[in-house]
Enzyme design. Structure first.
Site, PDB file in Angstrom:
ATOM      1  N   ARG A   1     -58.034 -88.402  40.786  1.00 33.49           N
ATOM      2  CA  ARG A   1     -57.978 -86.997  40.375  1.00 33.49           C
ATOM      3  C   ARG A   1     -57.912 -86.043  41.552  1.00 33.49           C
ATOM      4  O   ARG A   1     -57.597 -84.861  41.384  1.00 33.49           O
ATOM      5  CB  ARG A   1     -59.149 -86.658  39.450  1.00 33.49           C
ATOM      6  CG  ARG A   1     -60.497 -86.775  40.098  1.00 33.49           C
ATOM      7  CD  ARG A   1     -61.601 -86.662  39.068  1.00 33.49           C
ATOM      8  NE  ARG A   1     -61.630 -85.347  38.427  1.00 33.49           N
ATOM      9  CZ  ARG A   1     -62.060 -84.239  39.031  1.00 33.49           C
ATOM     10  NH1 ARG A   1     -62.475 -84.282  40.270  1.00 33.49           N
ATOM     11  NH2 ARG A   1     -62.058 -83.087  38.390  1.00 33.49           N
ATOM     12  N   PRO A  20     -74.877-103.143  43.699  1.00 31.18           N
ATOM     13  CA  PRO A  20     -76.042-102.264  43.900  1.00 31.18           C
ATOM     14  C   PRO A  20     -76.550-102.288  45.343  1.00 31.18           C
ATOM     15  O   PRO A  20     -77.310-101.408  45.731  1.00 31.18           O
ATOM     16  CB  PRO A  20     -77.107-102.838  42.955  1.00 31.18           C
ATOM     17  CG  PRO A  20     -76.380-103.739  42.020  1.00 31.18           C
ATOM     18  CD  PRO A  20     -75.166-104.224  42.750  1.00 31.18           C
ATOM     19  N   ASP A  59     -61.526 -77.821  43.193  1.00 30.75           N
ATOM     20  CA  ASP A  59     -62.067 -77.171  44.386  1.00 30.75           C
ATOM     21  C   ASP A  59     -63.504 -76.723  44.175  1.00 30.75           C
ATOM     22  O   ASP A  59     -64.196 -76.424  45.115  1.00 30.75           O
ATOM     23  CB  ASP A  59     -61.185 -76.049  44.946  1.00 30.75           C
ATOM     24  CG  ASP A  59     -60.570 -75.177  43.903  1.00 30.75           C
ATOM     25  OD1 ASP A  59     -61.204 -74.193  43.530  1.00 30.75           O
ATOM     26  OD2 ASP A  59     -59.447 -75.496  43.482  1.00 30.75           O
ATOM     27  N   GLU A  95     -74.277-113.892  37.698  1.00 27.90           N
ATOM     28  CA  GLU A  95     -75.491-113.431  38.385  1.00 27.90           C
ATOM     29  C   GLU A  95     -75.216-113.045  39.837  1.00 27.90           C
ATOM     30  O   GLU A  95     -76.074-112.522  40.523  1.00 27.90           O
ATOM     31  CB  GLU A  95     -76.586-114.495  38.310  1.00 27.90           C
ATOM     32  CG  GLU A  95     -77.470-114.370  37.078  1.00 27.90           C
ATOM     33  CD  GLU A  95     -76.690-114.166  35.767  1.00 27.90           C
ATOM     34  OE1 GLU A  95     -75.876-115.035  35.391  1.00 27.90           O
ATOM     35  OE2 GLU A  95     -76.887-113.122  35.132  1.00 27.90           O
TER      36      GLU A  95
END
Ligand code: 9WO
Length: 261
Positions: free
Chosen positions: A162, A97, A177, A124
């Site tokens: 992809r 994060p 596209d 953690e």
């Protein structure tokens, strides 16, 4: 093979990655040899009988912290594996994060490269000395906490794979596209398929008209309207890049005027 994409993932839970290597579009591309996945388990690089990868945090507090040594050995093995395969030096990416927010432009630049080593934390956190010594880049999917980096790593791999040439078939590649070309960074228009009427709700008539130019204009305007309402920041970004036509601007100002009334 040069130009090949290879991901090396450092993870305690290699089986999770079966989801990207075996299923769907990414699974098909993997079977076709368009990209490769190598898994490195820090536990395999431990030397104690218990194969310990975590320990208690200095300074106290709840939870456990991933130890430097098994992680470092796993990354070294991945780097060596890539070097032996003739791949150039790569980024060591930690999913966290605290990282730079991952987006489509990062996916596009990664799709032009040879892949990366993706490090997935658990517990953690990770001993800071591992991060300082090995991690060259931190990527975040957003401001939320997961139980580990694996799902984020899979999201990154899916977004990149992809985009490889030939991975999406002709039907699917319109979707590809759409993010830049047709849609100029706008949100997608609504989609419909059979039945023509579902519980009294009809498909918009223009989509049944067969009039291609009208359909394109309707979709463009739907995109503009939904983007203005849900993500006005994307309208601003598209405008700044010169991606909005005079027609688009006219439509947007008409929408604005309707809203003001
Ligand atoms: C957890 C955390 C919680 C509050 C504030 C900062 C924090 N950093 C981390 C963290 O780096 N955790 C490690 C990786 C170890 C525990 C599981 N990890 C993790 C990665 N949780 N969430 C992510 C993550 C990765 C990418 N995008 C969003 C979340």
């Amino acid at each position: 093979m040069s130009g090949a994409l290879r991901f090396d993932v450092v993870t305690l839970f290699g089986a999770m990655f079966d989801a990207v290597s075996e299923l769907g579009v990414t699974g098909r591309a993997h079977a076709q040899g368009r990209w490769a996945l190598h898994r490195w388990n820090p536990r395999d690089f431990t030397v104690d009988v218990h194969r310990t990868v975590d320990d208690r945090p200095y300074g106290g507090g709840p939870g456990m912290v991933m130890r430097v040594e098994p992680l470092e050995k796993a990354v070294r093995a991945a780097l060596e594996g890539r070097a032996k395969a003739g791949l150039p030096e790569t980024e060591v990416i930690l999913l966290s994060p605290q990282g730079r927010r991952f987006d489509q432009s990062i996916a596009q630049s990664m799709a032009r490269g040879s892949g990366a080593i993706l490090v997935c934390g658990r517990y953690e956190g990770i001993d800071q000395r591992f991060i300082d010594r090995w991690v060259t880049q931190e990527l975040s999917l957003g401001d939320f906490v997961l139980s580990g980096g694996e799902i984020a790593a899979m999201a990154v791999m899916d977004a990149v794979v992809r985009l490889l040439p030939g991975v999406l078939n002709d039907d699917e590649s319109a979707v590809q596209d759409s993010f830049n070309e047709h849609l100029s960074g706008l949100l997608d228009c609504p989609h419909y398929t059979r039945p023509e009427v579902y519980e009294g709700e009809a498909v918009p008539e223009v989509l049944l008209s067969g009039h291609h130019a009208n359909i394109l204009r309707w979709r463009r305007r739907q995109s503009l309207a939904v983007t203005l309402r849900k993500r006005p920041d994307l309208i601003e970004a598209a405008r700044a890049r010169g991606w909005l036509s005079r027609d688009d601007e006219k439509f947007l100002s008409d929408l604005q005027r309707e809203d003001d009334r």
